[in-house]
Write a protein that holds these residues in place. Sequence first.
Motif, PDB file in Angstrom:
ATOM      1  N   ALA A 183       0.826  -1.205   0.000  1.00  0.00           N
ATOM      2  CA  ALA A 183       0.000   0.000   0.000  1.00  0.00           C
ATOM      3  C   ALA A 183       0.864   1.261   0.000  1.00  0.00           C
ATOM      4  CB  ALA A 183      -0.930  -0.007   1.212  1.00  0.00           C
ATOM      5  N   LEU A 184       1.906   1.282   0.822  1.00  0.00           N
ATOM      6  CA  LEU A 184       2.778   2.456   0.879  1.00  0.00           C
ATOM      7  C   LEU A 184       3.503   2.677  -0.441  1.00  0.00           C
ATOM      8  CD1 LEU A 184       4.299   2.125   4.464  1.00  0.00           C
ATOM      9  CD2 LEU A 184       2.714   3.890   3.643  1.00  0.00           C
ATOM     10  N   ARG A 185       3.900   1.584  -1.095  1.00  0.00           N
ATOM     11  CA  ARG A 185       4.557   1.725  -2.396  1.00  0.00           C
ATOM     12  C   ARG A 185       3.614   2.377  -3.400  1.00  0.00           C
ATOM     13  NH1 ARG A 185       6.196  -3.014  -6.702  1.00  0.00           N
ATOM     14  NH2 ARG A 185       7.481  -1.712  -8.068  1.00  0.00           N
ATOM     15  N   GLN A 188       4.032   5.893  -5.232  1.00  0.00           N
ATOM     16  CA  GLN A 188       4.022   6.025  -6.684  1.00  0.00           C
ATOM     17  C   GLN A 188       3.079   7.139  -7.120  1.00  0.00           C
ATOM     18  OE1 GLN A 188       2.953   2.052  -7.852  1.00  0.00           O
ATOM     19  NE2 GLN A 188       5.073   1.449  -8.285  1.00  0.00           N
ATOM     20  N   ALA A 189       1.895   7.201  -6.504  1.00  0.00           N
ATOM     21  CA  ALA A 189       0.933   8.246  -6.841  1.00  0.00           C
ATOM     22  C   ALA A 189       1.488   9.621  -6.492  1.00  0.00           C
ATOM     23  CB  ALA A 189      -0.388   7.989  -6.110  1.00  0.00           C
ATOM     24  N   GLN A 190       2.155   9.715  -5.347  1.00  0.00           N
ATOM     25  CA  GLN A 190       2.747  10.975  -4.929  1.00  0.00           C
ATOM     26  C   GLN A 190       3.839  11.418  -5.902  1.00  0.00           C
ATOM     27  OE1 GLN A 190       1.854  13.004  -2.592  1.00  0.00           O
ATOM     28  NE2 GLN A 190       3.586  14.433  -2.665  1.00  0.00           N
ATOM     29  N   GLU A 191       4.712  10.481  -6.286  1.00  0.00           N
ATOM     30  CA  GLU A 191       5.801  10.819  -7.192  1.00  0.00           C
ATOM     31  C   GLU A 191       5.277  11.129  -8.595  1.00  0.00           C
ATOM     32  OE1 GLU A 191       9.731  11.444  -8.569  1.00  0.00           O
ATOM     33  OE2 GLU A 191       8.715  11.561  -6.617  1.00  0.00           O
ATOM     34  N   SER A 192       4.236  10.414  -9.026  1.00  0.00           N
ATOM     35  CA  SER A 192       3.635  10.708 -10.318  1.00  0.00           C
ATOM     36  C   SER A 192       3.057  12.119 -10.336  1.00  0.00           C
ATOM     37  CB  SER A 192       2.535   9.685 -10.624  1.00  0.00           C
ATOM     38  OG  SER A 192       1.873  10.002 -11.829  1.00  0.00           O
ATOM     39  N   HIS A 193       2.417  12.489  -9.247  1.00  0.00           N
ATOM     40  CA  HIS A 193       1.856  13.845  -9.158  1.00  0.00           C
ATOM     41  C   HIS A 193       2.979  14.882  -9.180  1.00  0.00           C
ATOM     42  CE1 HIS A 193      -0.884  17.073  -8.072  1.00  0.00           C
ATOM     43  NE2 HIS A 193      -0.019  17.437  -7.135  1.00  0.00           N
ATOM     44  N   ARG A 194       4.070  14.595  -8.476  1.00  0.00           N
ATOM     45  CA  ARG A 194       5.194  15.541  -8.455  1.00  0.00           C
ATOM     46  C   ARG A 194       5.783  15.727  -9.850  1.00  0.00           C
ATOM     47  NH1 ARG A 194      10.547  15.944  -8.429  1.00  0.00           N
ATOM     48  NH2 ARG A 194      10.848  13.709  -8.797  1.00  0.00           N
TER      49      ARG A 194
END
Length: 218
Positions: free
Chosen positions: A197-199, A203-209
């Motif tokens: 779940a954390l991965r 991934q969603a956080q880094e994709s948004h960045r």
Amino acid sequence: MRLAELSRRSKIPTATIKYYLREGLLPPGRRVTATQAEYDDAHLQRLRLVRALIQVGGVPVASAREVLTALEDDSLDHNSRLGTAVWALPHGPEPSGDEVFQERAGRTVDALLARLGWDSAREYAAESPAHRMLVTAVAALARLGYPCAVEDLAPYARAGHQLAVTDLDLIERYDSADEQLEAAVALTVLYEPVLLALRRIAQAQESHRRYGQRSTEE
């Protein structure tokens, strides 16, 4: 304590405890009458370990019996006992049967472990279910044409090493060897969905960045 008290404290039904006794997963209590026995904290601790193996870890009863027998072997050190407990857990799919890709993946994994200096992992590779699981996963990546060279896998391995440090730090919070064995099994199983779940959240956080701000600006 009597069986009912053992059941209450362990939160395991008496019928299940009787089954564990019949299967040799739990040592018999001290007989006080023809039909009753006394149990102690050692039985309670063993029940928690059995529950971690079977109910949490999904280990078959026959395999759990083998693990528990090994854990009682005084000739094994603590490291070997921890390894025995964790290796008994389910370890993903079996090899697909594509020997060419399996052999190539095996060479890739061996090269990865050599680069990392993980000598003990290389020494026990033939016995390690995790090693077989890794080879199978790398073979699947290669067969589908995805990146899986040593340089692609190395960052994951280094992240895995840091996770292992965190795992052992958590396990060492428990005082006794039996408690640590139980925690090694339970935490390995219960933290795997946390890691997944954390991965995905990361991934969603880094994709948004990387890409989200660009979409906003456009």
